[in-house]
Design an enzyme around this catalytic site. Structure first.
Site, short mmCIF file in Angstrom:
data_model
loop_
_atom_site.label_atom_id
_atom_site.label_comp_id
_atom_site.label_asym_id
_atom_site.label_seq_id
_atom_site.Cartn_x
_atom_site.Cartn_y
_atom_site.Cartn_z
N LYS A 83 -16.29 100.38 88.97
CA LYS A 83 -15.57 99.71 87.89
C LYS A 83 -15.01 100.78 86.96
O LYS A 83 -15.74 101.57 86.39
CB LYS A 83 -16.52 98.78 87.12
CG LYS A 83 -15.92 98.23 85.80
CD LYS A 83 -16.86 97.27 85.08
CE LYS A 83 -16.34 96.91 83.69
NZ LYS A 83 -17.23 95.99 82.95
N ASP A 137 -12.93 98.84 77.12
CA ASP A 137 -13.12 97.38 77.16
C ASP A 137 -13.27 96.84 75.74
O ASP A 137 -14.34 96.94 75.14
CB ASP A 137 -14.38 97.06 77.99
CG ASP A 137 -14.63 95.56 78.09
OD1 ASP A 137 -13.72 94.78 77.74
OD2 ASP A 137 -15.74 95.18 78.53
N LYS A 191 -14.75 91.68 71.52
CA LYS A 191 -16.12 92.12 71.25
C LYS A 191 -16.32 92.30 69.75
O LYS A 191 -15.36 92.59 69.04
CB LYS A 191 -16.38 93.48 71.94
CG LYS A 191 -16.52 93.38 73.44
CD LYS A 191 -16.92 94.72 74.02
CE LYS A 191 -17.11 94.62 75.52
NZ LYS A 191 -18.19 93.71 75.92
N ASP A 216 -17.06 102.26 79.83
CA ASP A 216 -16.98 101.14 80.77
C ASP A 216 -16.35 101.53 82.11
O ASP A 216 -16.12 100.69 82.97
CB ASP A 216 -16.23 99.97 80.14
CG ASP A 216 -16.74 98.62 80.62
OD1 ASP A 216 -17.84 98.57 81.20
OD2 ASP A 216 -16.01 97.62 80.45
N ASP A 268 -13.65 88.80 78.40
CA ASP A 268 -14.57 89.93 78.36
C ASP A 268 -15.35 90.08 79.68
O ASP A 268 -16.04 91.08 79.88
CB ASP A 268 -15.53 89.78 77.18
CG ASP A 268 -16.18 91.10 76.79
OD1 ASP A 268 -15.75 92.15 77.31
OD2 ASP A 268 -17.11 91.08 75.95
N GLU A 295 -14.27 90.98 82.48
CA GLU A 295 -13.13 91.57 83.19
C GLU A 295 -13.55 92.45 84.36
O GLU A 295 -12.79 92.61 85.32
CB GLU A 295 -12.27 92.39 82.21
CG GLU A 295 -12.72 93.84 81.97
CD GLU A 295 -14.10 93.97 81.34
OE1 GLU A 295 -14.56 92.99 80.72
OE2 GLU A 295 -14.73 95.04 81.47
N ARG A 306 -15.70 92.00 86.75
CA ARG A 306 -15.78 91.28 88.02
C ARG A 306 -14.39 90.99 88.60
O ARG A 306 -14.22 90.85 89.80
CB ARG A 306 -16.61 90.01 87.84
CG ARG A 306 -16.11 89.09 86.76
CD ARG A 306 -17.17 88.11 86.28
NE ARG A 306 -18.17 88.74 85.41
CZ ARG A 306 -19.22 88.11 84.90
NH1 ARG A 306 -19.42 86.82 85.18
NH2 ARG A 306 -20.07 88.75 84.13
N1 BES Z 1 -18.49 96.14 79.83
C1 BES Z 1 -19.16 94.96 79.49
C2 BES Z 1 -20.67 95.02 79.76
C3 BES Z 1 -21.46 96.00 78.94
C4 BES Z 1 -22.11 95.58 77.80
C5 BES Z 1 -21.62 97.29 79.35
C6 BES Z 1 -22.89 96.46 77.07
C7 BES Z 1 -22.38 98.19 78.63
C8 BES Z 1 -23.02 97.76 77.49
C9 BES Z 1 -18.61 93.80 80.30
O1 BES Z 1 -17.27 93.86 80.61
C10 BES Z 1 -18.81 92.57 79.49
O2 BES Z 1 -18.25 92.48 78.44
N2 BES Z 1 -19.64 91.65 79.99
C11 BES Z 1 -19.89 90.44 79.31
C12 BES Z 1 -19.96 89.34 80.34
C13 BES Z 1 -19.98 87.96 79.77
C14 BES Z 1 -18.68 87.68 79.04
C15 BES Z 1 -20.17 86.98 80.90
C16 BES Z 1 -21.21 90.57 78.57
O3 BES Z 1 -22.11 91.24 79.05
O4 BES Z 1 -21.32 90.02 77.48
ZN ZN Z 2 -16.47 95.71 80.73
MN MN Z 3 -16.06 93.11 79.07
#
Ligand code: BES
Ligand code: ZN
Ligand code: MN
Length: 503
Positions: free
Chosen positions: A268, A273, A280, A291, A350, A352, A354
């Site tokens: 990834k 992000d 966020k 990220d 968010d 993204e 996947r």
């Molecule tokens: N890049 C983030 C995940 C992340 C969070 C990495 C904290 C490192 C530290 C990812 O893209 C994300 O935002 N995931 C969301 C998924 C949700 C919207 C289903 C998350 O974890 O909140």
């Molecule tokens: Zn992310």
């Molecule tokens: Mn994200």
């Protein structure tokens, strides 16, 4: 920094500081340390019997030798309990020794743990090299007066001294292997530590091309137009919100070595992000430059695979994009079409990772792989579950799980199995598309649901490593500094090394 293997007795080496590892509970040091102790008139035994130094893991004691031996100082470093000793402890104490000696220009050391510790010379030497190089890494390119500062350290030369000539060649191989792997890990750290401003998808692709050139890998870059032509709707949709165009990076090592079957690594590569319209919160958003840590790990592993000349066909795929907001960005409620034709209702912009990974996993099918491993900072939920200590391991194949667990044991890069129940996939059922990209209401099993989304795009033995926790640190720990750890490089290299040897 140079690591040099030498034959001889450490007690007669002329240098600034010699490093001796001592296990907890030792009263009279033997072997190399014993030799030094004798020449110092029992000074080390005295320190041990008086309890000034106990050999606790990571404990240090620096003493002057007052001309009794040629080395100016002796640094004792505690190896801890011999029963708990491992290559990871060797890395940790080697890092501490090198950091303690940063103010000297040279140090000489013995390999820790190949005696009482029970490690083989080669793996002990590899761990030593990794610990030293990873432990002294710094991301300093944006600090103007860093070089003038003491902080940089002077340590340039490390002499690794071995008394037994029969062990010298294993020592050399171990050091060289460790050095190559550590350098690849630091490449990954450099990429992940680089701010989003400078490490754009385009820049990541440029660096991949340059790396491929110097390490003799095949490299193909798909630009925005080609990504569109291919039908990679996941990557395109995420990239819509940014002025910076996406890139899809294909690295290939040893295409002729297909005997054991092709391994594809997928990373990834979200270079920043923001969350997109599902923005966020502001606190900690800066960490989202990390990220692309999955991409960085794949990048580093490909570099090491080439550098070590691993006899296995490996393909590295990196989906690189930013996730920002703009008048063109995707919105909740949008429906997109992924590579291969599956449609996805965007319920959260968010989620993204996947989307860009789904395309890459479908792309991987064309290599008819025997194993695909993706690495992604996919979910905050995985950090809640496992913290910084381990990545989540999701896998549809028992043997692949075992191979990764073995590589994990050997490298100290922990993976912990988590389930891929069908029920998680059901949570993503959509009324308007083939599936949603995120849970609508209930925030539960976030890491498992994310992994189950990815599972829809695979038709081969596959493992997904959610590295959101171990990819970066907020403080230094073990042989890692604050910032990117390069997690995954050592794990993947060990996995590939074993894979190359399988029948
Ligand atoms: N890049 C983030 C995940 C992340 C969070 C990495 C904290 C490192 C530290 C990812 O893209 C994300 O935002 N995931 C969301 C998924 C949700 C919207 C289903 C998350 O974890 O909140
Ligand atoms: Zn992310
Ligand atoms: Mn994200």
């Amino acid at each position: 920094m140079k690591l040099i293997a030498e034959l001889g007795a450490i007690s007669v080496v002329s240098t600034e500081t010699i490093v001796l590892g001592i296990f907890k509970g030792v009263q009279r040091p033997g072997g190399a340390a014993g030799g030094v102790d004798k020449k110092l008139g029992g000074a080390l035994s005295d320190l041990l019997s008086d309890g000034d130094f106990q050999g606790k893991k990571g404990e240090t004691f620096l003493l002057r030798t007052d001309g009794k031996i040629l080395a100016k100082r002796v640094l004792l470093v505690g190896l801890g309990d011999p029963e708990k000793f491992s290559t990871d402890v060797a890395r940790e104490v080697s890092a501490i020794a090198a950091k303690t000696c940063a103010k000297f220009s040279e140090m000489a050391t013995i390999v820790h743990g190949s005696g009482i510790g029970g490690l083989e010379t080669k793996s002990a030497a590899q761990a030593l090299a990794e610990g030293i190089l990873l432990g002294t890494y710094k991301f300093s390119k944006y600090r103007s007066n860093f070089k003038a500062n003491d902080e940089k350290g002077k340590l340039e030369k490390i002499r690794v001294v071995e008394f037994d000539s029969k062990k010298l060649s294993a020592l050399r191989i171990g050091l060289e292997t460790g050095e190559k792997i550590a350098r690849a890990t630091c490449t990954a750290r450099d990429l992940a530590n680089e701010p989003g401003l400078t490490l754009t998808p385009k820049e990541l692709a440029k660096r991949a091309e340059a790396m491929a050139k110097s390490f003799e890998l095949e490299c193909k870059i798909l630009d925005e137009k080609t990504i569109e032509k291919e039908g990679m709707g996941g990557i395109l949709s995420v990239a819509r919100g940014s002025e910076e165009p996406p890139r899809f990076i294909v690295l290939e090592h040893n295409a002729s070595a297909k005997k054991q079957g092709t391994v594809v690594l997928v990373g990834k590569g979200i270079t920043f992000d923001s969350g997109g319209y599902s923005l966020k919160p502001r606190d900690g958003m800066g960490d989202m430059k990390f990220d692309m840590s999955g991409a960085a790990a794949v990048f580093g592993a490909m570099q090491a695979a080439a550098d070590l000349n691993l006899p296995v066909h490996v393909v590295g795929l990196i989906s690189a994009s930013e996730n920002l907001v703009s008048g063109r960005a995707i919105k909740p409620g949008d429906v997109i079409t992924m590579l291969g034709g599956k449609t996805v209702e965007i319920t959260n912009t968010d989620a993204e990772g996947r989307l860009v990974l789904g395309d890459a996993l479908v792309y991987a099918q064309r290599y008819k792989p025997k194993a695909v491993i993706d690495l992604a900072t996919l979910t905050g939920a995985c950090v809640i579950a496992l913290g910084k200590e381990a990545s989540g391991l999701f896998c549809n194949d028992k043997e692949l799980t075992q191979r990764l667990q073995q590589a994990s044991e050997a490298t100290g890069e922990r993976v912990w199995p988590l389930p891929l129940y069908d029920e998680y996939r059901d949570i993503l059922k959509s009324e308007v598309a083939d599936m949603m990209n995120s849970n609508l209401r209930v925030a539960q099993a976030g890491a498992c649901v994310g992994a189950s989304f990815l599972k829809e795009f695979v038709n081969y033995p596959w493992a997904h490593l959610d590295i959101a926790g171990p990819a970066y640190n907020v403080d230094s720990r073990k042989y890692h500094q604050k910032g990117a750890t390069g997690f995954g490089v050592r794990l993947l290299v060990k996995f590939l090394t074993e894979w190359a040897e399988k029948s």
